[in-house]
Motif scaffolding. Structure first.
Motif, mmCIF file in Angstrom:
data_model
loop_
_atom_site.group_PDB
_atom_site.id
_atom_site.type_symbol
_atom_site.label_atom_id
_atom_site.label_comp_id
_atom_site.label_asym_id
_atom_site.label_seq_id
_atom_site.Cartn_x
_atom_site.Cartn_y
_atom_site.Cartn_z
ATOM 1 N N GLY A 1 0.795 -1.225 0.000
ATOM 2 C CA GLY A 1 0.000 0.000 0.000
ATOM 3 C C GLY A 1 0.824 1.271 0.000
ATOM 4 O O GLY A 1 0.325 2.340 -0.353
ATOM 5 N N SER A 2 2.084 1.172 0.418
ATOM 6 C CA SER A 2 2.861 2.407 0.512
ATOM 7 C C SER A 2 4.018 2.470 -0.485
ATOM 8 O O SER A 2 4.412 3.562 -0.889
ATOM 9 N N LEU A 3 4.542 1.345 -0.904
ATOM 10 C CA LEU A 3 5.761 1.372 -1.712
ATOM 11 C C LEU A 3 5.509 1.119 -3.189
ATOM 12 O O LEU A 3 6.428 1.169 -3.999
ATOM 13 N N VAL A 4 4.273 0.802 -3.531
ATOM 14 C CA VAL A 4 3.944 0.588 -4.936
ATOM 15 C C VAL A 4 3.035 1.735 -5.362
ATOM 16 O O VAL A 4 1.995 1.970 -4.747
ATOM 17 N N THR B 1 -17.141 -10.313 -19.447
ATOM 18 C CA THR B 1 -18.337 -9.609 -18.970
ATOM 19 C C THR B 1 -18.351 -8.213 -19.595
ATOM 20 O O THR B 1 -17.384 -7.811 -20.245
ATOM 21 N N ASP B 2 -19.441 -7.483 -19.389
ATOM 22 C CA ASP B 2 -19.471 -6.147 -19.994
ATOM 23 C C ASP B 2 -19.251 -5.061 -18.946
ATOM 24 O O ASP B 2 -19.776 -3.966 -19.060
ATOM 25 N N VAL B 3 -18.492 -5.355 -17.905
ATOM 26 C CA VAL B 3 -18.271 -4.372 -16.846
ATOM 27 C C VAL B 3 -17.345 -3.270 -17.332
ATOM 28 O O VAL B 3 -16.611 -3.431 -18.305
ATOM 29 N N ASP B 4 -17.395 -2.117 -16.644
ATOM 30 C CA ASP B 4 -16.425 -1.072 -16.940
ATOM 31 C C ASP B 4 -15.490 -0.831 -15.752
ATOM 32 O O ASP B 4 -14.553 -0.051 -15.846
ATOM 33 N N THR B 5 -15.799 -1.498 -14.643
ATOM 34 C CA THR B 5 -14.971 -1.302 -13.452
ATOM 35 C C THR B 5 -14.763 -2.638 -12.750
ATOM 36 O O THR B 5 -15.716 -3.376 -12.515
ATOM 37 N N VAL B 6 -13.521 -2.923 -12.440
ATOM 38 C CA VAL B 6 -13.226 -4.117 -11.653
ATOM 39 C C VAL B 6 -12.839 -3.647 -10.263
ATOM 40 O O VAL B 6 -11.852 -2.946 -10.086
ATOM 41 N N ALA B 7 -13.651 -4.009 -9.285
ATOM 42 C CA ALA B 7 -13.326 -3.620 -7.915
ATOM 43 C C ALA B 7 -12.397 -4.662 -7.319
ATOM 44 O O ALA B 7 -12.578 -5.864 -7.520
ATOM 45 N N VAL B 8 -11.384 -4.175 -6.603
ATOM 46 C CA VAL B 8 -10.448 -5.071 -5.931
ATOM 47 C C VAL B 8 -10.320 -4.612 -4.482
ATOM 48 O O VAL B 8 -10.666 -3.481 -4.151
ATOM 49 N N ALA B 9 -9.807 -5.507 -3.660
ATOM 50 C CA ALA B 9 -9.724 -5.161 -2.239
ATOM 51 C C ALA B 9 -8.423 -5.664 -1.632
ATOM 52 O O ALA B 9 -8.401 -6.169 -0.522
ATOM 53 N N CYS B 10 -7.357 -5.515 -2.383
ATOM 54 C CA CYS B 10 -6.046 -5.950 -1.910
ATOM 55 C C CYS B 10 -5.016 -5.319 -2.846
ATOM 56 O O CYS B 10 -5.210 -5.327 -4.053
ATOM 57 N N PRO B 11 -3.944 -4.754 -2.298
ATOM 58 C CA PRO B 11 -2.972 -4.072 -3.169
ATOM 59 C C PRO B 11 -2.299 -5.000 -4.183
ATOM 60 O O PRO B 11 -1.972 -4.572 -5.287
ATOM 61 N N PHE B 12 -2.101 -6.270 -3.788
ATOM 62 C CA PHE B 12 -1.472 -7.182 -4.736
ATOM 63 C C PHE B 12 -2.403 -7.454 -5.912
ATOM 64 O O PHE B 12 -1.991 -7.444 -7.058
ATOM 65 N N CYS B 13 -3.698 -7.683 -5.595
ATOM 66 C CA CYS B 13 -4.674 -7.875 -6.670
ATOM 67 C C CYS B 13 -4.712 -6.631 -7.564
ATOM 68 O O CYS B 13 -4.828 -6.745 -8.779
ATOM 69 N N THR B 14 -4.642 -5.456 -6.950
ATOM 70 C CA THR B 14 -4.752 -4.220 -7.720
ATOM 71 C C THR B 14 -3.703 -4.164 -8.815
ATOM 72 O O THR B 14 -4.019 -3.981 -9.993
ATOM 73 N N THR B 15 -2.454 -4.355 -8.427
ATOM 74 C CA THR B 15 -1.404 -4.205 -9.437
ATOM 75 C C THR B 15 -1.393 -5.381 -10.412
ATOM 76 O O THR B 15 -1.208 -5.185 -11.610
#
Lengths: 268, 666, 328
Positions: free
Chosen positions: B433-436, B620-634
């Protein structure tokens, strides 16, 4: 065979810019927000010594460090990598002495430890980067010297070593008791210690040597007595004026990039 | 005809039935020997407490062994398996009834019980079992799912089951026809066969065939009973035991703690260093291959296969059984599945464990073997070495990061705990969360939300150190324990009672692994904490957006901790559109590829786990993928950007989406 | 001796490369910078075989040229060379002895200083005299800081980034020449067994005017082949970051940075490298830096004149083609 490796503990070269600041009084980096790590070339040197021991067997490796109390961590790590002995020459001065003084202190300490078949240092340190301690040490000890070594084999007469040059490499025969400085190569990345060896390293004794033990007068060591001393230390200003090439598509961007390269090329 | 008189003659048409009893003895001896051999193997394992809390364990057995809940998650296989399972269980019960009736003289096989259960129910269940066997054979012969193991053993089992069931029906049919059984219609399949047989067989012929087939049937059944303990067909027993002995803690708490003072060898490279449950796992395996089918490394085309790890270890334990000493032989590198290459492909996502119908724990064994490579041999992949070396000297795994732990707070007024010792909660930013850089945005968003909710919080800043999650998953248990000790000391120094973190990995380690290291504090994943704030009315949501959102569940929440709903509830507040579910969601979520130290490696792009997930999302036809973890995010952002082409689709951290929907301050 | 310079002190420049190149020009330029301040003579000392034309250039810019003729190769005869330089320095009593940058110069400087009771430092980017002492500006802490170091004992033995110094013009009067044959004075304890040059076409990296350089982001040795094709198209030399060299993808002689070469090209094209401060120390004197990198916030862009945020895999091939067609 007795091998000696000189190591240095330095401010972590990977310290983020934000955490890097300068102690204006001492004219050195402020260590408050920084880790101390073993200088990488010193680790390369230790690794090279370990490999030499692995290849000839029946040898002992002594690691010596001239540094602060915190340098014990670097020595413990060296012991975890399976160095046999560790010696900390305590620096309780108010300043960090220059390469010549460091070499002088180290030479006194080394003479007190006995004689060695080969003495290793790193080619330079990641903090001040002078790259002179090994040379001064060889002069102090009056022994042959070869820098930028990345490979060592034992021979009948002494050692055969490989030295990196600007455009390639050279092989030399060097006699026993020489000082070599070690540079990095693809085969002397420091090994990872085994956990048991890390645990054992905490049970080993680190020999501590003081200036008094070496009969060096502390009051004679000060910035003025050093041959080189910093008079200014600052963080240079860097201006960023990068033109990021934009374009409708990748092709257009690469076109512009090619134009710019050709433009510079045409001025040659 | 009085239904209460209904029964049938046992051992009709069979003389010299003592031969059956004489054969039963060696059958049971051979089978018993097979079972004993297995138990002997398990006893070579180390102790582990898996017999506590019997009620919960029995509940698990009820759910997963009897009701077959986990098996049912795979529709086709689940249905035929249930048919066969319940079919054979019923047939075994029926045989037991005959046995009790005939040999013990308990007159139970009569009347309505005989008609409803012993005739009708058994007949129908037998038919289901036969259908099940047919479906299984069809799957093996024609459907051939990707990770199915084709073995002659499996084929023989199906052939045997088919013949046993088939001959059983023939025997029943001929008996009904030949004896003109008045209750024959209660056995619909039997009476059908009887009707057909009468047309082209004389009663004598039927009697003759009945006699022959009866002995044949008997020999097959006995042979099967004797053989089963030496095959995967012991699994009705071993799987049940295994489900009973399953890990009752969250999957996130399933790694073993090493006592470095007393342990002689760190990590595992020999069978007898596993626990008895680990060894029982090997015999419980039915080779179904679900673990490998859901393994992100395997589906990405890498060599890792959790199933093969179990099967190869089992093979070794069987060979070892013959020569006593070999339980101490090295195991790493002795089979492709146990190669160092394979073992370092595991993302520790635990999809294997979650998918296993018989409660086998695959990924903890991988970590056990990694531990050996890291701590005993110190030989493992270079990127992992770099990450671990960086954790050791800098307290974070991102070797080469140019950021400091405070860079993300630039321009914001975020208090450090040393300046706000009375803060209600400690916000743990984590290295990710802080270094990436990408995650610094999400870290900022979270603090802004807390500001709006009026929470008094603080961060640790430079005093934060890696929780040890990556170190532990990369096999360096020693480093993990050191880090845990240091962090717990820091928490104690500031008397921290409540920790909130947006990193699913940090969260899991704090919640499931720190208590054992002496950590006494409460920890919330931010999805959990923000949901509470929402329920308490502290998050003033304004009119929501019309984003088409899907949620990528982080493994370390959804599988390791079975936490899936808080993030969903929050997301529903952020958009007017309904939340779209991915094909693989909640406990069945698919890894982003970043766990287990894998986010520090560079993999060939065609083998990247995140691309697979990105492909699934892009379907899928989404426009936003929600994530809840910094590793998943990147990981997901990289994957999506590589695969999306010109499509407008964004990866957004939960906090970022909530912040967007918060009412602006007056 | 506590003061390193004063009125009339001479300056020695030791030239071990045997041509009149940019490096030699810079070294003489630096020497003149100092001798102009001290008011003393600038004395050039040549080692190795020098062409007459090159010596003439040198003579035009120095007050004196000491031609040291040596039979032994520079790297194989360090002891004799040191003895020669010690004798020379004892005779001339210079305030400073300047060397260019090279591994041999780096090796000799501290040893010479030790034997002369002087002080030494290397990698000088600027030279000044303050309080009669020589001060050297250099990068420290892996490029994160700049230090001014004072050399407190005379003579000040300094190896410099010679290409970073402006060349000096000819003096009104050409210098005098004196030739000495360097004798083998001390027995050489170190024996050269084998000499190896890495394959390279074209000029040395330090002299290159165009450089294409690859970093860790390339992920392996193969992409360097594509970079080579690009370099060949524009006549550039190849370089690499330490990470790429350490990984064994390319030879160490390609390494640019704090512990590698210090280069001064007109264009330094950095591909897939973040630009650590240690690497930047090797290219501070490059005229133009350009970068190809996926991360717009990579530090390399802070030093660039222009750059493109893109995966190198999508850029290098097409770029090579475009450059090829533009050349025609």
């Amino acid at each position: 065979m007795k091998l000696l490796v000189c190591i240095k503990q330095i401010l972590d070269p990977e310290i983020p810019v934000r955490d890097f600041s300068i102690d204006r009084e001492k004219l050195e980096a402020d260590s408050a927000n920084a880790n101390q790590v073993t200088n990488i070339f010193c680790e390369n040197a230790l690794e090279t010594a370990l490999q030499l021991r692995d290849s000839v067997g029946e040898s002992s490796i002594t690691v010596i460090c001239f540094g602060r109390e915190s340098a014990e961590d670097s020595l413990r790590k060296a012991l975890a990598m399976k160095a046999d002995e560790a010696c900390l020459v305590m620096n309780d001065l108010n300043h960090t002495p220059d390469s010549a003084t460091t070499a002088h202190v180290l030479a006194s300490a080394i003479e007190s430890l006995g004689s060695f078949d080969l003495i290793f240092t790193g080619r330079e340190s990641g903090d001040w980067g002078n790259g002179q301690t090994g040379a001064y040490l060889a002069e102090e000890l009056k022994v042959p010297y070869l820098p930028f070594v990345d490979d060592i084999k034992q021979t009948d007469k002494g050692f055969e070593v490989r030295r990196q040059t600007e455009s390639g490499w050279e092989r030399y025969g060097i006699p026993a008791s020489s000082v070599v400085t070690i540079t990095n190569s693809d085969h002397n990345l420091p090994r990872i210690p085994k956990t048991r060896d890390i645990m054992m390293s905490h049970r080993k004794t680190i020999t501590r040597v003081s200036f008094e033990d070496l009969k060096i007068r502390k009051d004679e060591l000060n910035p003025q007595s050093d041959s080189v001393r910093p008079v200014k230390l600052f963080v240079p200003e860097k201006e960023s004026a990068c033109e990021f090439i934009e374009g409708e598509n990748l092709n257009a961007k690469i076109d512009q990039l090619a134009d710019k390269i050709m433009e510079i090329r045409s001025t040659l | 005809m009085n239904p209460s008189d209904a029964t049938r003659e046992v051992l009709w048409n069979i003389s010299n039935s003592w031969i059956m009893y004489a054969l039963l003895l060696p059958t049971l001896l051979i089978a018993g020997n097979g079972i004993l051999l297995r138990i002997k193997r398990w006893k070579k394992g180390r102790p582990v407490d898996r017999l506590d809390r019997p009620l919960e364990r029995l509940q698990n057995v009820w759910r997963h062994a009897v009701l077959q809940r986990r098996t049912m998650r795979n529709r086709y296989a689940g249905i035929f398996h249930a048919f066969i399972f319940w079919g054979f269980i019923t047939l075994t019960l029926a045989t037991t009834v005959v046995f009790l009736h005939h040999d013990f003289g308990w007159q139970i096989m009569q009347g309505r019980f005989y008609l409803y259960f012993q005739s009708l129910f058994v007949d129908l269940l037998g038919l289901l079992a036969l259908i099940g066997v047919g479906m299984a054979a069809w799957r093996r012969a024609f459907l051939q799912p990707r990770f199915l193991v084709q073995s002659s053993e499996a084929t023989w089992i199906l052939v045997l089951a088919f013949i046993i069931l088939g001959t059983g029906f023939l025997l029943e049919g001929w008996r009904i026809a030949a004896t003109d059984d008045p209750w024959g219609n209660w056995s619909p399949v039997g009476s059908l066969i009887a009707t057909f047989s009468i047309h082209w067989m004389s009663v004598e012929t039927m009697q003759f065939f009945h006699w022959g087939v009866w002995w044949f049937h008997l020999l097959l059944v006995f042979g099967f009973i004797a053989w089963a303990p030496y095959t995967k067909m012991l699994h009705p027993l071993t799987a049940t035991l295994n489900i009973y002995a399953a890990n009752l803690k969250p999957i996130g708490a399933s790694l073993k703690t090493i006592d470095f003072e007393s342990e002689e060898s760190f990590g595992i490279n020999r069978l007898d260093h596993f626990t008895w449950k680990d060894l029982m796992d090997l015999d419980a395996c039915t080779e179904c291959g679900r673990c490998t089918a859901v393994c992100p490394a395997a589906t990405a085309g890498k060599s890792l296969s959790p199933r093969d790890i179990i099967l190869d270890l089992r093979e070794k334990s069987r060979i070892s059984n013959k020569r006593e000493t070999t339980f101490s032989d090295p195991i790493i590198g002795t089979a492709p599945s146990l190669s160092t290459e394979s073992l370092w492909q595991c993302t520790s996502c635990a999809a294997c464990v979650e998918s296993c119908p018989v409660s086998i724990e695959q990924f903890p064994k991988i970590i056990d073997m990694r531990r050996f490579q890291v701590m005993e041999e110190a030989v493992f992949p270079e990127p992992m070495q770099q990450a671990l070396a960086s954790i050791e000297s800098r307290g974070h795994p991102f070797s080469g990061s140019r950021f400091s732990r405070l860079d993300w707070t630039e321009g914001l007024n975020i208090p450090e705990i040393k300046d706000r010792p009375d803060a209600e909660v400690l916000v743990w930013t984590g290295c990710g969360g802080s270094l990436v850089e990408r995650n610094q945005k999400s870290s900022r968003a979270l603090t802004k939300i807390l500001d709006r909710a009026g929470i008094s919080y603080a961060i640790l800043g430079r005093e934060e150190k890696c929780t040890g999650d990556p170190a532990r998953r990369m096999g360096n248990e020693f480093l993990f324990q050191e880090l845990a000790k240091q962090n717990i000391q820091t928490f104690e120094k500031y008397k921290v009672k409540t920790v909130v973190t947006s990193c699913a990995h940090c969260f899991n380690t704090f919640r499931n692994e720190y208590p054992e290291q002496g950590g006494q504090f409460e920890v919330f994943h931010h999805s959990e904490y923000l949901k509470r704030l929402l329920d308490q009315g502290k998050l003033p949501m304004k009119s929501s957006s019309d984003r088409k959102i899907t949620l990528h569940d982080p493994c370390y929440l959804s599988r390791h901790n079975h936490m899936t709903e808080d993030a969903r509830s929050l997301l529903q507040q952020t958009s007017s559109q309904p939340l779209i579910e991915l094909e693989r969601n909640r406990q069945n979520s698919f890894c982003c590829g970043g766990g287990g130290g894998l986010s520090f490696t560079e993999e060939p792009s065609e083998q990247r786990v995140n691309r697979q997930r990105a492909d699934e999302i892009l379907k899928t036809d989404v426009d936003t993928v929600a994530v809840a973890c910094p590793f998943c995010t990147t990981m997901l952002e990289d994957g999506i950007n590589a695969c999306k082409g010109s499509r407008d689709i964004k990866v957004k951290e939960l906090s970022e989406l909530i912040l967007e929907s918060l009412e602006t301050e007056e | 001796m506590s003061e390193t310079s004063g009125n009339g002190s001479d300056i020695l420049c030791v030239l071990s490369s045997n041509e009149w190149d940019r490096s030699a020009e810079g070294l003489v330029g630096a020497g003149r910078l100092l001798s102009d301040k001290t008011g003393g003579k600038l004395i050039a000392v040549t080692l190795g075989e020098w062409q007459d034309s090159a010596l003439k250039q040198l003579g035009a810019r120095c007050h004196q040229v000491r031609v040291g003729q040596t039979q032994v190769s520079v790297s194989g005869g360090i002891e004799s060379m040191l003895d020669y330089l010690v004798k020379l320095a004892e005779e001339i009593q210079p305030a400073s002895i300047l060397f260019g940058n090279g591994t041999v110069e780096e090796e000799i400087s501290p040893r010479l200083a030790f034997r002369l009771g002087g002080s030494s430092i290397g990698d000088a980017q600027a030279l000044t005299i303050s309080n009669n002492r020589i001060q050297v500006t250099r990068s420290v802490y892996g490029g994160k800081a700049t230090a001014v170091m004072e050399l407190q004992k005379s003579p000040a033995v300094v190896w410099i980034r010679s290409r970073a110094f402006p060349p000096a013009g000819p003096l009104p009067q050409s210098g005098s020449f004196e030739t000495t044959v360097i004798q083998e004075t001390s027995p050489e304890s170190i024996e050269l067994l084998q000499h190896h040059e890495d394959a390279s076409e074209g000029v040395s990296l330090e002299e290159a005017t165009m450089i294409v350089s690859g970093g860790r982001g390339l992920g392996g040795p193969e992409p360097f082949e594509d970079l080579k094709a690009l370099a060949a198209t524009i006549g550039a030399e190849m370089a690499a970051s330490r990470a790429a060299c350490d990984a064994g993808w390319v030879p160490h002689s390609w390494q640019v940075g704090q512990t590698g070469k210090k280069v001064t090209p007109e264009l330094y094209l950095a591909v897939a490298m973040s630009g650590s401060s240690q690497h930047m120390m090797g290219i501070t004197d490059a005229r133009n830096i350009a970068a190809v990198n996926t991360d717009p916030d990579a530090p390399i862009f802070k030093h660039c004149r222009f750059g493109i945020v893109e995966d190198y895999r999508n850029v290098i091939g097409p770029l090579t083609e475009k450059l090829k067609s533009r050349k025609k």
